[in-house]
Design an enzyme around this catalytic site. Structure first.
Site, PDB file in Angstrom:
ATOM      1  N   THR A 108      61.720 -20.967 118.268  1.00  0.00           N
ATOM      2  CA  THR A 108      61.657 -22.424 118.210  1.00  0.00           C
ATOM      3  C   THR A 108      62.716 -22.982 117.269  1.00  0.00           C
ATOM      4  O   THR A 108      63.326 -24.017 117.545  1.00  0.00           O
ATOM      5  CB  THR A 108      60.259 -22.880 117.756  1.00  0.00           C
ATOM      6  OG1 THR A 108      59.276 -22.313 118.635  1.00  0.00           O
ATOM      7  CG2 THR A 108      60.134 -24.390 117.764  1.00  0.00           C
ATOM      8  N   TYR A 194      55.514  -9.524 116.476  1.00  0.00           N
ATOM      9  CA  TYR A 194      55.504 -10.569 117.507  1.00  0.00           C
ATOM     10  C   TYR A 194      55.649  -9.923 118.881  1.00  0.00           C
ATOM     11  O   TYR A 194      56.646  -9.262 119.159  1.00  0.00           O
ATOM     12  CB  TYR A 194      56.663 -11.530 117.215  1.00  0.00           C
ATOM     13  CG  TYR A 194      56.843 -12.692 118.154  1.00  0.00           C
ATOM     14  CD1 TYR A 194      55.841 -13.124 119.032  1.00  0.00           C
ATOM     15  CD2 TYR A 194      58.042 -13.410 118.154  1.00  0.00           C
ATOM     16  CE1 TYR A 194      56.027 -14.209 119.867  1.00  0.00           C
ATOM     17  CE2 TYR A 194      58.243 -14.503 118.987  1.00  0.00           C
ATOM     18  CZ  TYR A 194      57.236 -14.888 119.843  1.00  0.00           C
ATOM     19  OH  TYR A 194      57.423 -15.969 120.679  1.00  0.00           O
ATOM     20  N   LYS A 222      51.371 -11.662 116.235  1.00  0.00           N
ATOM     21  CA  LYS A 222      51.489 -12.872 117.045  1.00  0.00           C
ATOM     22  C   LYS A 222      51.507 -12.407 118.493  1.00  0.00           C
ATOM     23  O   LYS A 222      52.471 -11.792 118.944  1.00  0.00           O
ATOM     24  CB  LYS A 222      52.762 -13.646 116.702  1.00  0.00           C
ATOM     25  CG  LYS A 222      52.943 -14.896 117.556  1.00  0.00           C
ATOM     26  CD  LYS A 222      54.265 -15.596 117.263  1.00  0.00           C
ATOM     27  CE  LYS A 222      54.435 -16.804 118.189  1.00  0.00           C
ATOM     28  NZ  LYS A 222      55.744 -17.481 118.003  1.00  0.00           N
ATOM     29  N   ILE A 261      50.204 -19.563 115.864  1.00  0.00           N
ATOM     30  CA  ILE A 261      51.578 -19.837 115.455  1.00  0.00           C
ATOM     31  C   ILE A 261      52.116 -20.782 116.511  1.00  0.00           C
ATOM     32  O   ILE A 261      52.338 -20.389 117.656  1.00  0.00           O
ATOM     33  CB  ILE A 261      52.409 -18.557 115.331  1.00  0.00           C
ATOM     34  CG1 ILE A 261      51.818 -17.673 114.224  1.00  0.00           C
ATOM     35  CG2 ILE A 261      53.862 -18.882 115.036  1.00  0.00           C
ATOM     36  CD1 ILE A 261      52.528 -16.355 114.019  1.00  0.00           C
TER      37      ILE A 261
END
Length: 365
Positions: A108, A194, A222, A261
């Site tokens: 992001t 992740y 995540k 998240i």
């Protein structure tokens, strides 16, 4: 004459002796067995801890308790450099509305479009300005183990509280390679792994995570595969944050996830905090789904960048290859804001529909 001859003879004897010594030394060099430098064979050798790393050293349990972590956006100036004034304002709004952590330089935040110098600078800047009010989690992962090690050393050196690590993408490795990759970075400090197969092209299976969970530095995962996987981990006592905003309510209240998240919390941090902290709230979740679906109509962070520009929170500057959403979707966003209420969104300016000419697209920066 005899004195001169004696001096000459002495000089010639010294020269011959020096020559013999040189021949002997060369012989020893040619026949000597090579030995590697000791530092090159010390296992798990890392640079010494720096002052900030000591000062900000965070207990893994402090990371495990976080419920709302925002994958923060990185704003830009018209020449493509970081707009730190806008960035600071955005992070401050997250703190004011209850976010407990930020991921710096993640997908992001467009870490994939940053140099490592930019990346580590932004992590250090965030720590220096906000490290006492919010947990700073630096995305120092890479598909190169060497780069992941180096970036993680630097990230902890400038004071980040935890690291985010993805599995090697594009040049994928074996499951044993995944384990070795993560084992190379876990000793440095609190770590979130992740898993997002839609981006990496490779799922991190439970066997790998369960192996990594033996490390006291694994804060959690995540996870973007779904709630069944999340429930599997939580039943094993592994901390999980959902990486999909559209699933985070159910995963939090029905499947044991610690939190989320989030991308959406860049826009509505107060509502996302309510979704994670208050209680099960399917009504609020339903109200947020149109915004979440709009955000991910195109690959993240295209929707978020467009939205924050229309809210007047960041300049309408895009680092290529990202480009704004088309006009019809920009109009749709204005209607979504009105439906949810402008007061719930970050920033103070009125939301507006930007024209194509309002956006700046930069390929060199």
């Amino acid at each position: 004459m005899s004195v001169v001859y004696q001096q000459f003879s002495a000089f010639r004897s010294l020269k011959e002796a020096a020559s013999q010594f040189q021949l002997l030394d060369n012989h020893k060099r040619r026949n000597a067995k090579w030995r590697s430098p000791k530092a090159a064979i010390i296992p798990n050798f890392h640079l010494p801890m720096r002052s900030y790393e000591v000062k900000n050293r965070t207990n893994t349990e402090d990371i495990k308790s976080l419920r709302l972590i925002t994958a923060i956006k990185t704003p830009y100036l018209p020449d493509g450099r970081f707009d730190l004034e806008a960035y600071d304002a955005l992070v401050n709004m997250q703190i004011e509305h209850g976010a407990e952590g930020v991921i710096v330089g993640g997908t992001t935040g467009e870490g994939q479009l940053m140099s490592w110098d930019e990346h580590i600078m932004l992590i250090g800047h965030t720590v220096n300005c906000f490290g006492g009010s919010i947990k700073v989690i630096g995305n120092t992962g890479s598909n190169s183990t060497r780069e992941a090690i180096h970036a993680t050393e630097q990230g902890f050196a400038v004071g980040m509280h935890a690291a985010l690590h993805i599995n090697p993408y594009y040049g994928k490795t074996s499951l044993e390679g995944l384990i070795s990759h993560f084992e190379s970075v876990l000793p440095m400090g609190p770590t979130i792994i992740y898993n997002v197969p839609s981006r990496t092209g490779q799922d991190i299976p439970p066997r790998v995570i369960q192996t990594m969970a033996r490390s006291p530095n694994l804060a959690g995962v995540k996870e973007c595969v779904g709630n069944d996987r999340i429930e599997q981990y939580t039943s094993d006592g592994i901390i999980v944050w959902n990486g999909n905003d559209d699933q985070c309510h159910d995963s939090r209240w029905d499947h044991g996830a610690t939190g989320v998240i989030s991308v959406t919390s860049n826009l509505v941090p107060g509502l996302m905090r309510e979704l994670m902290f208050q209680a099960k709230n399917p009504s609020l979740n339903s109200k947020l789904l149109p915004l979440i679906q709009w955000l991910f109509h195109e690959p993240n962070p295209i929707g978020l960048n467009t939205a924050l520009a229309q809210l007047g929170v960041v300049r309408p500057v895009f680092r290529l290859p990202y480009v704004p959403l088309p006009l019809a979707k920009r109009v749709e966003f204005v209607n979504i804001v009105k439906e949810l209420g402008r007061v719930n969104f970050v920033g103070e300016k009125d939301v507006q529909v930007l024209d194509d000419d309002d956006f700046i697209l930069i390929g060199r920066y």
